[in-house]
Design a protein around this motif. Structure first.
Motif, PDB file in Angstrom:
ATOM      1  N   ARG A  10       5.478  13.012   2.744  1.00  0.00           N
ATOM      2  CA  ARG A  10       5.647  11.641   2.233  1.00  0.00           C
ATOM      3  C   ARG A  10       6.301  11.606   0.849  1.00  0.00           C
ATOM      4  NH1 ARG A  10       0.096  12.898   2.487  1.00  0.00           N
ATOM      5  NH2 ARG A  10      -0.919  12.999   0.429  1.00  0.00           N
TER       6      ARG A  10
ATOM      7  N   GLY B  62      -2.192   9.746   1.039  1.00  0.00           N
ATOM      8  CA  GLY B  62      -2.065   9.942   2.477  1.00  0.00           C
ATOM      9  C   GLY B  62      -2.523   8.745   3.285  1.00  0.00           C
ATOM     10  N   SER B  63      -2.355   8.840   4.591  1.00  0.00           N
ATOM     11  CA  SER B  63      -2.673   7.701   5.464  1.00  0.00           C
ATOM     12  C   SER B  63      -4.163   7.418   5.544  1.00  0.00           C
ATOM     13  CB  SER B  63      -2.122   7.968   6.869  1.00  0.00           C
ATOM     14  OG  SER B  63      -2.644   9.192   7.380  1.00  0.00           O
ATOM     15  N   ASP B  64      -5.011   8.433   5.347  1.00  0.00           N
ATOM     16  CA  ASP B  64      -6.450   8.206   5.415  1.00  0.00           C
ATOM     17  C   ASP B  64      -7.094   8.043   4.053  1.00  0.00           C
ATOM     18  OD1 ASP B  64      -6.206  10.750   4.441  1.00  0.00           O
ATOM     19  OD2 ASP B  64      -7.539  11.706   5.895  1.00  0.00           O
TER      20      ASP B  64
ATOM     21  N   SER C  65      -4.524  13.386   3.422  1.00  0.00           N
ATOM     22  CA  SER C  65      -4.236  13.999   4.723  1.00  0.00           C
ATOM     23  C   SER C  65      -2.763  14.384   4.833  1.00  0.00           C
ATOM     24  CB  SER C  65      -4.589  13.023   5.849  1.00  0.00           C
ATOM     25  OG  SER C  65      -3.731  11.898   5.802  1.00  0.00           O
ATOM     26  N   ARG C  66      -2.490  15.321   5.721  1.00  0.00           N
ATOM     27  CA  ARG C  66      -1.111  15.757   5.983  1.00  0.00           C
ATOM     28  C   ARG C  66      -0.879  15.789   7.490  1.00  0.00           C
ATOM     29  NH1 ARG C  66       2.178  15.635   1.405  1.00  0.00           N
ATOM     30  NH2 ARG C  66       0.841  16.039  -0.391  1.00  0.00           N
TER      31      ARG C  66
ATOM     32  N   ASP D  79       3.548  11.870   7.064  1.00  0.00           N
ATOM     33  CA  ASP D  79       2.403  12.055   6.182  1.00  0.00           C
ATOM     34  C   ASP D  79       2.488  13.393   5.451  1.00  0.00           C
ATOM     35  OD1 ASP D  79       0.085  11.402   4.963  1.00  0.00           O
ATOM     36  OD2 ASP D  79      -1.161  11.332   6.747  1.00  0.00           O
TER      37      ASP D  79
ATOM     38  N   SER E   8       0.822  -1.218   0.000  1.00  0.00           N
ATOM     39  CA  SER E   8       0.000   0.000   0.000  1.00  0.00           C
ATOM     40  C   SER E   8       0.856   1.268   0.000  1.00  0.00           C
ATOM     41  CB  SER E   8      -0.925   0.002   1.224  1.00  0.00           C
ATOM     42  OG  SER E   8      -0.143  -0.043   2.422  1.00  0.00           O
TER      43      SER E   8
ATOM     44  N   ARG F  66      -0.245   3.932  -2.570  1.00  0.00           N
ATOM     45  CA  ARG F  66      -1.490   4.564  -2.145  1.00  0.00           C
ATOM     46  C   ARG F  66      -1.216   5.589  -1.045  1.00  0.00           C
ATOM     47  NH1 ARG F  66      -5.180   3.808   1.852  1.00  0.00           N
ATOM     48  NH2 ARG F  66      -7.375   4.278   1.367  1.00  0.00           N
ATOM     49  N   PHE F  67      -0.305   5.258  -0.143  1.00  0.00           N
ATOM     50  CA  PHE F  67       0.038   6.187   0.936  1.00  0.00           C
ATOM     51  C   PHE F  67       0.685   7.453   0.384  1.00  0.00           C
ATOM     52  CE2 PHE F  67       3.482   7.637   3.819  1.00  0.00           C
ATOM     53  CZ  PHE F  67       2.685   8.190   4.815  1.00  0.00           C
TER      54      PHE F  67
END
Length: 506
Positions: free
Chosen positions: A304, A289-291, A295-296, A301, A281, A284-285
């Motif tokens: 990234r 982002g993580s969500d 997101s930052r 994040d 993943s 995708r991250f």
């Protein structure tokens, strides 16, 4: 929308251009360099002496080496494929004028000149193509970072949002490539463990200016609310941090692994990183982002793109170290460099094929991810540009054989082999004349203070954007601003070079 939001939108969500258009654009700097060299040789042929005025030398260099690039990436971009043809035809016309106007006593048969050319000895201590490559990457980057904020700069040349090959995407990788070509590991002749760790220590110390510039850029951008493209490196990250960490990480790896095997480490790193992008993943991250909604939150994040793309840039750097080691193998004759040029051509061809395979089997080129196709693409085009510069230098060497005694700054010097003066008819150029010529060269001037040139370009870019509404500028005004901006940067470097000032204390 505020002015800041307008400018951010102006450089966002772009898709790049074609590989063929970028290749056509890469042929322009070598053709400009060839044109400048031929004009200097023609001047020597007519006047019997090189250009001796610093003022005229600077003006000639700027008009021939820089100005065509400004036009080609703005108002002449719709006919970018015709510009190399026009420049090549102009260079051919100058060459045939030189060939036909040689002095009668110097009119050696063409076949004899070709034989002399192949047997000619070159200065093995310098490779002008490397210097010119690094300078032109700096010049092209300086042009683009300001020109991209004007509407005359085609949006397809700007950095692609996620996937795509923009001119500015290549510039980032080319900067890494150019730094690796002259890194301490390449120039260092000793292979001992002590020498490796000594090189690592020097690199750790040498990157503090880059860290300082990165922090300075971060603070200045945030304090004045300057427009920025967050998905490029992240919220707090920038290219200065990337370059610093890549240099330190590469020195650490080269202290552990033999530098002659740098290409193996580069391949392993790029392939492993691509496998992680494709099978986990991680991609995708980076993109969402993580969500999954961009997101930052948290340092990783928020930055990234800048942090995780270090893997790709490190692979480019290590592969470029291998290129540098290969280039610095002792070659003293034109014949050996013709063979090296053939090697470069084969490497470019192999990388082009590999690029197509990588894109077919994995994903398109992405600077944001710094994936395997991006690494392959950067190396292919950088080697192509380097090969163009080597070919240009060899062409100028051949032309100098037509006009004995002529010299071109930042071009190979013909070295007099023992007991061969009569055979080749060469004349050694006095050292004093070469020193004077180097003082009259814009390339030498920028090369002496490259980091300062890049820093000055960044500061001037910020100043222009603060003072001028670049988005709504007309073509004539845009060209005036870009020419004044580049001429000021070049003039500062030229003055420092004329006074033999090098602003480097680390």
């Amino acid at each position: 929308m505020s002015q800041k939001q307008l400018k951010e939108a102006f450089i966002s969500n772009l898709n790049g251009t074609s590989l063929l258009e970028i290749s056509a654009g890469l042929s322009l700097p070598p053709l400009c360099l060839l044109c400048r060299g031929l004009l200097l040789i023609l001047h020597y042929l007519h006047h019997g002496k090189p250009v001796s005025s610093r003022k005229y030398s600077l003006l000639l260099d700027f008009l021939v080496l820089v100005s065509p690039l400004l036009f080609s990436c703005t108002v002449l971009s719709p006919i970018i494929f015709f510009i190399p043809v026009i420049l090549a035809a102009f260079c051919a016309g100058i060459f045939f004028k030189i060939y036909s106007q040689r002095k009668r006593e110097a009119r050696t048969p063409f076949g004899q000149i070709v034989k002399e050319f192949q047997e000619a000895c070159l200065d093995p201590e310098s490779i002008p193509a490397i210097t010119v490559f690094r300078v032109y990457v700096n010049v092209l980057t300086s042009i683009s970072i300001l020109a991209v904020d004007f509407p005359q700069y085609p949006r397809r040349y700007a950095k692609a949002e996620t996937y795509g090959t923009g001119v500015m995407d290549l510039g980032v990788g080319a900067f890494i490539f150019g730094n690796a070509l002259v890194c301490p590991e390449v120039r260092q002749k000793s292979h001992t463990t002590q020498a490796r760790f000594s090189s690592l220590a020097r690199q750790v110390f040498a990157v503090w200016p880059l860290i300082s510039l990165g922090v300075g850029r971060l603070l200045s951008v945030k304090s004045i609310e300057y427009h920025e493209h967050t998905s490029e490196y992240g919220v707090h990250w920038n290219f200065f941090f990337t370059l610093a960490l890549v240099r330190v990480a590469a020195s650490l790896l080269l202290a552990i692994f033999p530098k002659r095997k740098a290409w193996l480490v580069a391949v392993a790193l790029a392939v492993l990183y691509q496998l992680l992008l494709s099978s986990t993943s991680l991609k995708r991250f980076i993109l969402h982002g993580s969500d999954g909604r961009g997101s930052r939150l948290g340092f990783l994040d928020a930055n990234r793109e800048g942090l995780l793309s270090l893997c790709g840039y490190l692979a480019i750097y290590l592969a470029s170290v291998q290129v540098g080691l290969w280039l610095l193998q002792r070659r003293s004759s034109v014949r050996s460099w013709l063979e090296a040029l053939r090697g470069l051509a084969l490497a470019v061809l192999a990388l082009w094929v590999l690029l197509q395979l990588c894109q077919a089997c994995t994903e398109p080129v992405s600077r944001r991810l710094a994936n395997l196709p991006f690494c392959t693409w950067v190396l292919a085009h950088c080697l192509l540009l380097l090969g163009f510069f080597v070919l240009t230098d060899l062409t100028l060497v051949f032309t100098k054989l037509l006009v004995r005694g002529s010299s071109v700054p930042c071009c190979w010097k013909l070295v007099q082999p023992p007991n061969s003066r009569k055979k080749l008819g060469m004349e050694a150029v006095p050292v004093g004349r070469q020193d004077k010529l180097s003082q009259l060269c814009l390339i030498s001037a920028i090369n002496k203070n490259q980091l300062l040139f890049f820093l000055l370009a960044n500061v001037m870019t910020g100043a222009v954007n603060i003072l001028i509404d670049t988005i709504h500028s007309k073509a004539a005004f845009t060209l005036c601003i870009l020419h004044l901006y580049m001429f000021f940067n070049c003039l500062v470097m030229y003055i420092l070079h004329a006074r033999n000032i090098v602003l480097k204390f680390w």
